[in-house]
Structures are given as structure tokens and as C-alpha cells.
Scaffold this motif. Structure first.
Motif, PDB file in Angstrom:
ATOM      1  N   VAL A 105      -4.689 -19.445 -23.244  1.00  0.00           N
ATOM      2  CA  VAL A 105      -3.337 -18.907 -23.617  1.00  0.00           C
ATOM      3  C   VAL A 105      -2.548 -19.407 -22.527  1.00  0.00           C
ATOM      4  CG1 VAL A 105      -1.657 -17.183 -23.902  1.00  0.00           C
ATOM      5  CG2 VAL A 105      -3.808 -16.992 -25.166  1.00  0.00           C
ATOM      6  N   PHE A 106      -3.032 -18.893 -21.220  1.00  0.00           N
ATOM      7  CA  PHE A 106      -2.296 -19.277 -19.734  1.00  0.00           C
ATOM      8  C   PHE A 106      -2.205 -20.913 -19.647  1.00  0.00           C
ATOM      9  CE2 PHE A 106      -2.857 -14.951 -18.691  1.00  0.00           C
ATOM     10  CZ  PHE A 106      -1.799 -14.540 -18.582  1.00  0.00           C
ATOM     11  N   THR A 107      -3.372 -21.573 -19.859  1.00  0.00           N
ATOM     12  CA  THR A 107      -3.695 -22.943 -19.847  1.00  0.00           C
ATOM     13  C   THR A 107      -2.393 -23.452 -20.711  1.00  0.00           C
ATOM     14  OG1 THR A 107      -5.802 -22.952 -19.034  1.00  0.00           O
ATOM     15  CG2 THR A 107      -5.022 -24.947 -19.773  1.00  0.00           C
ATOM     16  N   ALA A 108      -2.406 -23.261 -21.802  1.00  0.00           N
ATOM     17  CA  ALA A 108      -1.301 -23.701 -22.843  1.00  0.00           C
ATOM     18  C   ALA A 108       0.006 -23.468 -22.385  1.00  0.00           C
ATOM     19  CB  ALA A 108      -1.498 -23.266 -24.267  1.00  0.00           C
ATOM     20  N   CYS A 120       2.799 -26.828 -30.068  1.00  0.00           N
ATOM     21  CA  CYS A 120       2.956 -27.225 -31.318  1.00  0.00           C
ATOM     22  C   CYS A 120       2.727 -25.850 -32.284  1.00  0.00           C
ATOM     23  CB  CYS A 120       1.903 -28.416 -31.851  1.00  0.00           C
ATOM     24  SG  CYS A 120       0.276 -28.325 -31.736  1.00  0.00           S
ATOM     25  N   MET A 121       2.709 -25.951 -33.485  1.00  0.00           N
ATOM     26  CA  MET A 121       2.467 -25.015 -34.385  1.00  0.00           C
ATOM     27  C   MET A 121       1.157 -24.314 -34.292  1.00  0.00           C
ATOM     28  SD  MET A 121       3.786 -22.644 -36.092  1.00  0.00           S
ATOM     29  CE  MET A 121       5.588 -23.219 -36.549  1.00  0.00           C
ATOM     30  N   GLU A 122      -0.071 -25.201 -34.292  1.00  0.00           N
ATOM     31  CA  GLU A 122      -1.421 -24.959 -34.217  1.00  0.00           C
ATOM     32  C   GLU A 122      -1.622 -24.085 -32.973  1.00  0.00           C
ATOM     33  OE1 GLU A 122      -0.440 -28.248 -34.851  1.00  0.00           O
ATOM     34  OE2 GLU A 122      -0.853 -28.180 -36.835  1.00  0.00           O
ATOM     35  N   THR A 123      -0.859 -24.663 -31.776  1.00  0.00           N
ATOM     36  CA  THR A 123      -1.229 -23.960 -30.611  1.00  0.00           C
ATOM     37  C   THR A 123      -0.825 -22.434 -30.558  1.00  0.00           C
ATOM     38  OG1 THR A 123      -1.146 -26.135 -29.578  1.00  0.00           O
ATOM     39  CG2 THR A 123      -0.839 -24.037 -28.262  1.00  0.00           C
ATOM     40  N   GLY A 126      -3.198 -20.405 -32.891  1.00  0.00           N
ATOM     41  CA  GLY A 126      -4.419 -20.191 -32.027  1.00  0.00           C
ATOM     42  C   GLY A 126      -4.025 -19.094 -31.047  1.00  0.00           C
ATOM     43  N   THR A 127      -2.966 -19.320 -30.374  1.00  0.00           N
ATOM     44  CA  THR A 127      -2.607 -18.237 -29.464  1.00  0.00           C
ATOM     45  C   THR A 127      -2.388 -16.792 -29.894  1.00  0.00           C
ATOM     46  OG1 THR A 127      -1.549 -19.944 -28.015  1.00  0.00           O
ATOM     47  CG2 THR A 127      -1.025 -17.532 -27.621  1.00  0.00           C
ATOM     48  N   THR A 128      -1.694 -16.862 -31.359  1.00  0.00           N
ATOM     49  CA  THR A 128      -1.801 -15.417 -31.997  1.00  0.00           C
ATOM     50  C   THR A 128      -3.182 -14.736 -32.264  1.00  0.00           C
ATOM     51  OG1 THR A 128       0.349 -16.371 -32.611  1.00  0.00           O
ATOM     52  CG2 THR A 128      -0.588 -14.390 -33.835  1.00  0.00           C
ATOM     53  N   LEU A 129      -4.012 -15.816 -32.686  1.00  0.00           N
ATOM     54  CA  LEU A 129      -5.192 -15.297 -33.016  1.00  0.00           C
ATOM     55  C   LEU A 129      -6.062 -15.018 -31.836  1.00  0.00           C
ATOM     56  CD1 LEU A 129      -6.010 -17.918 -35.983  1.00  0.00           C
ATOM     57  CD2 LEU A 129      -5.591 -15.625 -36.260  1.00  0.00           C
ATOM     58  N   ILE A 130      -5.831 -15.428 -30.792  1.00  0.00           N
ATOM     59  CA  ILE A 130      -6.735 -15.227 -29.522  1.00  0.00           C
ATOM     60  C   ILE A 130      -6.239 -13.769 -29.168  1.00  0.00           C
ATOM     61  CG2 ILE A 130      -6.549 -15.669 -27.005  1.00  0.00           C
ATOM     62  CD1 ILE A 130      -6.892 -18.704 -27.559  1.00  0.00           C
TER      63      ILE A 130
END
Length: 140
Positions: A105-108, A120-123, A126-130
Motif C-alpha cells: 500500500v505504501f509503495t503504491a 489505477c482502479m485495479e490498484t 487491490g489496496t482495499t482488499l489488502i
């Protein structure tokens, strides 16, 4: 073993979660800078030495002398020391998944801030799922 003993061995405090977040933030924030610093070093050290035995030593010297790489590397390794301390004081099954997931999350986020890549939307998904996975880990 009673349920109180099980709960106390896996429960973490707010301070523990803050320490997990600090390690994750340090690792995640330094990753984009390490990539940029390594690219700068490799661009400057091409064709410097043709000898296969001496080249790794010259590459190491160039990395240490390159502040763009060395400062993020030193911060990253400081977080690694704190990570080992966390492993000694907290449950392994909580620390490792939480730190590794939050690091992504912090890297993104930091990558976006320094202009590496757009989120992007996928990120975002993915962040939400993390974050949801971390919450499930900490609640269970």
C-alpha cells in the motif's frame, strides 16, 4: 488452554499496530527511491570496468557513494531491524502478513507521489482488499 490465553497471545495493542505501520511505511516509502537510485547508479557505472572479478566491487562502491540509493537503503535497513524487534515481541502470524501487505500500500502511494506510476482502479481495488485482509487478520 483457555480462550483468554489464546486471545492474549494473538491480540495486539494500538502501539504494536503503530510499530507495524511504521515499518511498512519505511519499507514502502523507500522502495520507489531505491529503484530510482539503482537506475541512476547503473546508468553512471556502465563501461567503467570490464574485469568480471573487480566489477562487483566497483558496483558496490558506486551504490554506497550514490546518495540517491544509499539514504533510502539505510532507512530501509533500519526498518528491517525494527521488523526483527517486532518479530521478537509480537505473534509472527500477525506481524509478517500485516507488514508485508501494508508495504504494498505504501509503495503504491509513494510511487504515485514521486511520479512512478498512476494509481489505477485495479490498484485501488487491490489496496482495499489488502486493508480488508489486514482488518480480518487483526480481528480474528
Amino acid at each position: 488452554m483457555s480462550t483468554d490465553a489464546i486471545t492474549s497471545s494473538t491480540a495486539i495493542s494500538v502501539l504494536d499496530f503503530c510499530a507495524i505501520t511504521v515499518v511498512s511505511a519505511m519499507w514502502g516509502a523507500t522502495n520507489p527511491f531505491l529503484r530510482k537510485g539503482a537506475q541512476h547508479t547503473s546508468a553512471n557505472s556502465r563501461n567503467e570496468c570490464k574485469c568480471k572479478i573487480v566489477k562487483p566491487l566497483i558496483d558496490l562502491k558506486n551504490l554506497v557513494m550514490n546518495w540517491r540509493f544509499f539514504i533510502p537503503f539505510a532507512l530501509n535497513q533500519s526498518a528491517s531491524v525494527l521488523f526483527v524487534v517486532l518479530l521478537a515481541h509480537m505473534p509472527l502470524t500477525v506481524v509478517v502478513p500485516c507488514v508485508n501487505a501494508l508495504t504494498f500500500v505504501f509503495t503504491a502511494i509513494v510511487g504515485q507521489l514521486v511520479g512512478e506510476e498512476k494509481i489505477c482502479m485495479e490498484t485501488l481495488l487491490g489496496t482495499t482488499l489488502i486493508v480488508a485482509g489486514i482488518a480480518l487478520t487483526l480481528v480474528s
